[in-house]
Design a protein around this motif. Sequence first.
Motif, PDB file in Angstrom:
ATOM      1  N   GLY A 200       0.797  -1.214   0.000  1.00  0.00           N
ATOM      2  CA  GLY A 200       0.000   0.000   0.000  1.00  0.00           C
ATOM      3  C   GLY A 200       0.832   1.268   0.000  1.00  0.00           C
ATOM      4  N   ILE A 201       2.135   1.135   0.193  1.00  0.00           N
ATOM      5  CA  ILE A 201       3.020   2.306   0.167  1.00  0.00           C
ATOM      6  C   ILE A 201       3.365   2.631  -1.279  1.00  0.00           C
ATOM      7  CG2 ILE A 201       5.296   3.207   0.782  1.00  0.00           C
ATOM      8  CD1 ILE A 201       5.202   1.569   3.316  1.00  0.00           C
ATOM      9  N   THR A 202       3.064   3.846  -1.688  1.00  0.00           N
ATOM     10  CA  THR A 202       3.357   4.286  -3.052  1.00  0.00           C
ATOM     11  C   THR A 202       4.379   5.411  -3.081  1.00  0.00           C
ATOM     12  OG1 THR A 202       1.468   5.807  -2.987  1.00  0.00           O
ATOM     13  CG2 THR A 202       1.066   3.603  -3.857  1.00  0.00           C
ATOM     14  N   LEU A 203       4.966   5.702  -1.943  1.00  0.00           N
ATOM     15  CA  LEU A 203       5.954   6.780  -1.836  1.00  0.00           C
ATOM     16  C   LEU A 203       7.275   6.370  -2.467  1.00  0.00           C
ATOM     17  CD1 LEU A 203       5.308   7.479   1.931  1.00  0.00           C
ATOM     18  CD2 LEU A 203       4.739   9.067   0.082  1.00  0.00           C
ATOM     19  N   PRO A 204       8.032   7.323  -3.012  1.00  0.00           N
ATOM     20  CA  PRO A 204       9.396   7.009  -3.439  1.00  0.00           C
ATOM     21  C   PRO A 204      10.178   6.472  -2.246  1.00  0.00           C
ATOM     22  CG  PRO A 204       8.726   9.175  -4.233  1.00  0.00           C
ATOM     23  CD  PRO A 204       7.678   8.740  -3.261  1.00  0.00           C
ATOM     24  N   THR A 205      10.788   5.301  -2.395  1.00  0.00           N
ATOM     25  CA  THR A 205      11.411   4.625  -1.259  1.00  0.00           C
ATOM     26  C   THR A 205      12.817   4.145  -1.597  1.00  0.00           C
ATOM     27  OG1 THR A 205       9.247   3.882  -0.446  1.00  0.00           O
ATOM     28  CG2 THR A 205      11.189   2.719   0.378  1.00  0.00           C
ATOM     29  N   LEU A 206      13.725   4.399  -0.664  1.00  0.00           N
ATOM     30  CA  LEU A 206      15.098   3.891  -0.737  1.00  0.00           C
ATOM     31  C   LEU A 206      15.309   2.971   0.454  1.00  0.00           C
ATOM     32  CD1 LEU A 206      18.093   3.914  -1.751  1.00  0.00           C
ATOM     33  CD2 LEU A 206      18.429   5.936  -0.293  1.00  0.00           C
ATOM     34  N   ALA A 207      15.734   1.736   0.205  1.00  0.00           N
ATOM     35  CA  ALA A 207      16.012   0.781   1.272  1.00  0.00           C
ATOM     36  C   ALA A 207      17.495   0.427   1.235  1.00  0.00           C
ATOM     37  CB  ALA A 207      15.162  -0.472   1.104  1.00  0.00           C
ATOM     38  N   VAL A 208      18.152   0.504   2.393  1.00  0.00           N
ATOM     39  CA  VAL A 208      19.597   0.284   2.471  1.00  0.00           C
ATOM     40  C   VAL A 208      19.896  -0.731   3.565  1.00  0.00           C
ATOM     41  CG1 VAL A 208      21.842   1.358   2.865  1.00  0.00           C
ATOM     42  CG2 VAL A 208      20.028   2.655   1.716  1.00  0.00           C
ATOM     43  N   ALA A 209      20.773  -1.685   3.261  1.00  0.00           N
ATOM     44  CA  ALA A 209      21.136  -2.702   4.241  1.00  0.00           C
ATOM     45  C   ALA A 209      22.646  -2.843   4.320  1.00  0.00           C
ATOM     46  CB  ALA A 209      20.511  -4.047   3.869  1.00  0.00           C
ATOM     47  N   GLY A 210      23.122  -3.398   5.446  1.00  0.00           N
ATOM     48  CA  GLY A 210      24.529  -3.703   5.617  1.00  0.00           C
ATOM     49  C   GLY A 210      24.790  -5.163   5.264  1.00  0.00           C
ATOM     50  N   ARG A 211      25.767  -5.393   4.438  1.00  0.00           N
ATOM     51  CA  ARG A 211      26.079  -6.743   3.971  1.00  0.00           C
ATOM     52  C   ARG A 211      26.388  -7.699   5.125  1.00  0.00           C
ATOM     53  NH1 ARG A 211      27.811  -7.894  -0.981  1.00  0.00           N
ATOM     54  NH2 ARG A 211      28.419  -5.708  -1.338  1.00  0.00           N
ATOM     55  N   HIS A 212      26.972  -7.161   6.211  1.00  0.00           N
ATOM     56  CA  HIS A 212      27.403  -7.998   7.330  1.00  0.00           C
ATOM     57  C   HIS A 212      26.463  -7.901   8.530  1.00  0.00           C
ATOM     58  CE1 HIS A 212      31.032  -8.281   4.943  1.00  0.00           C
ATOM     59  NE2 HIS A 212      31.140  -6.960   4.963  1.00  0.00           N
ATOM     60  N   ASP A 213      25.253  -7.473   8.290  1.00  0.00           N
ATOM     61  CA  ASP A 213      24.284  -7.315   9.372  1.00  0.00           C
ATOM     62  C   ASP A 213      23.705  -8.678   9.750  1.00  0.00           C
ATOM     63  OD1 ASP A 213      22.299  -6.617  11.139  1.00  0.00           O
ATOM     64  OD2 ASP A 213      21.460  -5.007   9.900  1.00  0.00           O
ATOM     65  N   ALA A 214      24.118  -9.179  10.905  1.00  0.00           N
ATOM     66  CA  ALA A 214      23.634 -10.493  11.353  1.00  0.00           C
ATOM     67  C   ALA A 214      22.303 -10.392  12.086  1.00  0.00           C
ATOM     68  CB  ALA A 214      24.678 -11.148  12.265  1.00  0.00           C
ATOM     69  N   GLY A 215      22.048  -9.245  12.713  1.00  0.00           N
ATOM     70  CA  GLY A 215      20.812  -9.077  13.477  1.00  0.00           C
ATOM     71  C   GLY A 215      19.595  -8.873  12.593  1.00  0.00           C
ATOM     72  N   THR A 216      19.747  -8.058  11.554  1.00  0.00           N
ATOM     73  CA  THR A 216      18.684  -7.841  10.572  1.00  0.00           C
ATOM     74  C   THR A 216      19.269  -8.188   9.210  1.00  0.00           C
ATOM     75  OG1 THR A 216      17.761  -6.037  11.897  1.00  0.00           O
ATOM     76  CG2 THR A 216      17.042  -6.183   9.614  1.00  0.00           C
ATOM     77  N   PRO A 217      19.160  -9.415   8.782  1.00  0.00           N
ATOM     78  CA  PRO A 217      19.778  -9.838   7.520  1.00  0.00           C
ATOM     79  C   PRO A 217      19.363  -8.936   6.363  1.00  0.00           C
ATOM     80  CG  PRO A 217      18.915 -11.729   8.714  1.00  0.00           C
ATOM     81  CD  PRO A 217      18.426 -10.513   9.435  1.00  0.00           C
ATOM     82  N   PRO A 218      20.273  -8.659   5.445  1.00  0.00           N
ATOM     83  CA  PRO A 218      19.951  -7.797   4.303  1.00  0.00           C
ATOM     84  C   PRO A 218      18.685  -8.223   3.571  1.00  0.00           C
ATOM     85  CG  PRO A 218      22.303  -8.254   4.352  1.00  0.00           C
ATOM     86  CD  PRO A 218      21.679  -9.100   5.421  1.00  0.00           C
ATOM     87  N   ALA A 220      15.968  -9.150   4.737  1.00  0.00           N
ATOM     88  CA  ALA A 220      14.769  -8.600   5.365  1.00  0.00           C
ATOM     89  C   ALA A 220      14.492  -7.192   4.861  1.00  0.00           C
ATOM     90  CB  ALA A 220      14.937  -8.594   6.889  1.00  0.00           C
ATOM     91  N   THR A 221      15.558  -6.399   4.716  1.00  0.00           N
ATOM     92  CA  THR A 221      15.386  -5.042   4.193  1.00  0.00           C
ATOM     93  C   THR A 221      15.059  -5.078   2.710  1.00  0.00           C
ATOM     94  OG1 THR A 221      16.961  -4.218   5.845  1.00  0.00           O
ATOM     95  CG2 THR A 221      16.469  -2.766   3.997  1.00  0.00           C
ATOM     96  N   GLN A 222      15.692  -5.998   1.978  1.00  0.00           N
ATOM     97  CA  GLN A 222      15.398  -6.112   0.553  1.00  0.00           C
ATOM     98  C   GLN A 222      13.949  -6.522   0.320  1.00  0.00           C
ATOM     99  OE1 GLN A 222      18.084  -8.555  -1.694  1.00  0.00           O
ATOM    100  NE2 GLN A 222      17.243  -7.893  -3.651  1.00  0.00           N
ATOM    101  N   ALA A 223      13.412  -7.338   1.222  1.00  0.00           N
ATOM    102  CA  ALA A 223      12.019  -7.761   1.080  1.00  0.00           C
ATOM    103  C   ALA A 223      11.072  -6.563   1.154  1.00  0.00           C
ATOM    104  CB  ALA A 223      11.670  -8.778   2.166  1.00  0.00           C
ATOM    105  N   ILE A 224      11.437  -5.570   1.955  1.00  0.00           N
ATOM    106  CA  ILE A 224      10.624  -4.354   2.025  1.00  0.00           C
ATOM    107  C   ILE A 224      10.641  -3.656   0.677  1.00  0.00           C
ATOM    108  CG2 ILE A 224      10.395  -2.086   3.106  1.00  0.00           C
ATOM    109  CD1 ILE A 224      11.668  -3.289   5.625  1.00  0.00           C
ATOM    110  N   ALA A 225      11.847  -3.504   0.108  1.00  0.00           N
ATOM    111  CA  ALA A 225      11.970  -2.853  -1.192  1.00  0.00           C
ATOM    112  C   ALA A 225      11.202  -3.620  -2.268  1.00  0.00           C
ATOM    113  CB  ALA A 225      13.441  -2.731  -1.571  1.00  0.00           C
ATOM    114  N   ASP A 226      11.253  -4.937  -2.198  1.00  0.00           N
ATOM    115  CA  ASP A 226      10.549  -5.757  -3.195  1.00  0.00           C
ATOM    116  C   ASP A 226       9.035  -5.582  -3.104  1.00  0.00           C
ATOM    117  OD1 ASP A 226      12.987  -6.725  -4.043  1.00  0.00           O
ATOM    118  OD2 ASP A 226      12.835  -8.615  -2.953  1.00  0.00           O
ATOM    119  N   ALA A 227       8.554  -5.314  -1.893  1.00  0.00           N
ATOM    120  CA  ALA A 227       7.105  -5.193  -1.696  1.00  0.00           C
ATOM    121  C   ALA A 227       6.574  -3.816  -2.065  1.00  0.00           C
ATOM    122  CB  ALA A 227       6.749  -5.507  -0.246  1.00  0.00           C
ATOM    123  N   ILE A 228       7.447  -2.803  -2.052  1.00  0.00           N
ATOM    124  CA  ILE A 228       7.019  -1.430  -2.344  1.00  0.00           C
ATOM    125  C   ILE A 228       7.338  -1.132  -3.808  1.00  0.00           C
ATOM    126  CG2 ILE A 228       7.345   1.019  -1.804  1.00  0.00           C
ATOM    127  CD1 ILE A 228       8.113   0.165   1.032  1.00  0.00           C
ATOM    128  N   GLY A 229       6.330  -0.854  -4.576  1.00  0.00           N
ATOM    129  CA  GLY A 229       6.514  -0.615  -6.001  1.00  0.00           C
ATOM    130  C   GLY A 229       7.507   0.488  -6.296  1.00  0.00           C
TER     131      GLY A 229
END
Length: 262
Positions: A200-218, A220-229
């Motif tokens: 439902g989010i139609t806003l311009p969106t930038l999602a950024v992740a850290g390659r070595h992030d063990a607590g929030t795997p990249p 998970a952040t990429q999945a947000i970007a994939d879901a937002i058009g």
Amino acid sequence: MQINVNGIDTRYILSNEGGGPWLTFIHQLGGDLSVWDQLAGFFRDEYTVLRYDVRGHGQTAVSDRQFSVADLSQDLRALLDALGVKKTHLVGMSMGGMIAQQFALDNPDRVDTLTLTDTHAATPSDGRALWEQRAATVRNEGVGALAQATMERWLTAGFRDAHPEVVEQIREVFENTSSEGYAHACLALRDFDVSSRLRGITLPTLAVAGRHDAGTPPAATQAIADAIGGARFELLDAAHLAPIEQSQRFTALLESFLQKLV
């Protein structure tokens, strides 16, 4: 500066030498507005930069009751209302990214663009117990009991060795976080889930992740970007606090993203 927001005495800082569009930064769990010092200094010439301490963090008062991420989103709305802000570019890191997602879903007309870093859209069922464990630990032993493991998770060993002064500042803020405020936030993150609403989010969106992030795997952040058009995803050579560890690269990404849309 202090202002009462939803009955909570809240600290915020405005940097608006440029008097331009509003740009709001939201910090991570166990952090405060100081984590954005460098970025605020860079963007203040072209934007009106707002930073604030989330409820129970920094110099913002601790809530006397359990709250949700939706409550934290309402805190942000009340702060923007009090400051007369109609719309803002929104940047959130980790917990701040969850607040930003919630705010964008609840108040799409108040957001120009959305930048989400090192965050996810829902706590998986097998991760809920971890948040409960952290809440119990800080209530029994204080946040200091989690400090070393947190710094190791937030920043890569190479960065910690090269920039001990940065690590020390982040660690000091973490250790000074209210145990009750931290515990309340842990339980709020435990229950967070907006995954079914992201499309439902139609806003311009930038999602950024850290390659070595063990607590929030990249992923998970990429999945947000994939879901937002139309959302853009970037991966940086960093751990959990990617905007801090790769500050120059993140600043360049954010500057380019905002300039294309202003």
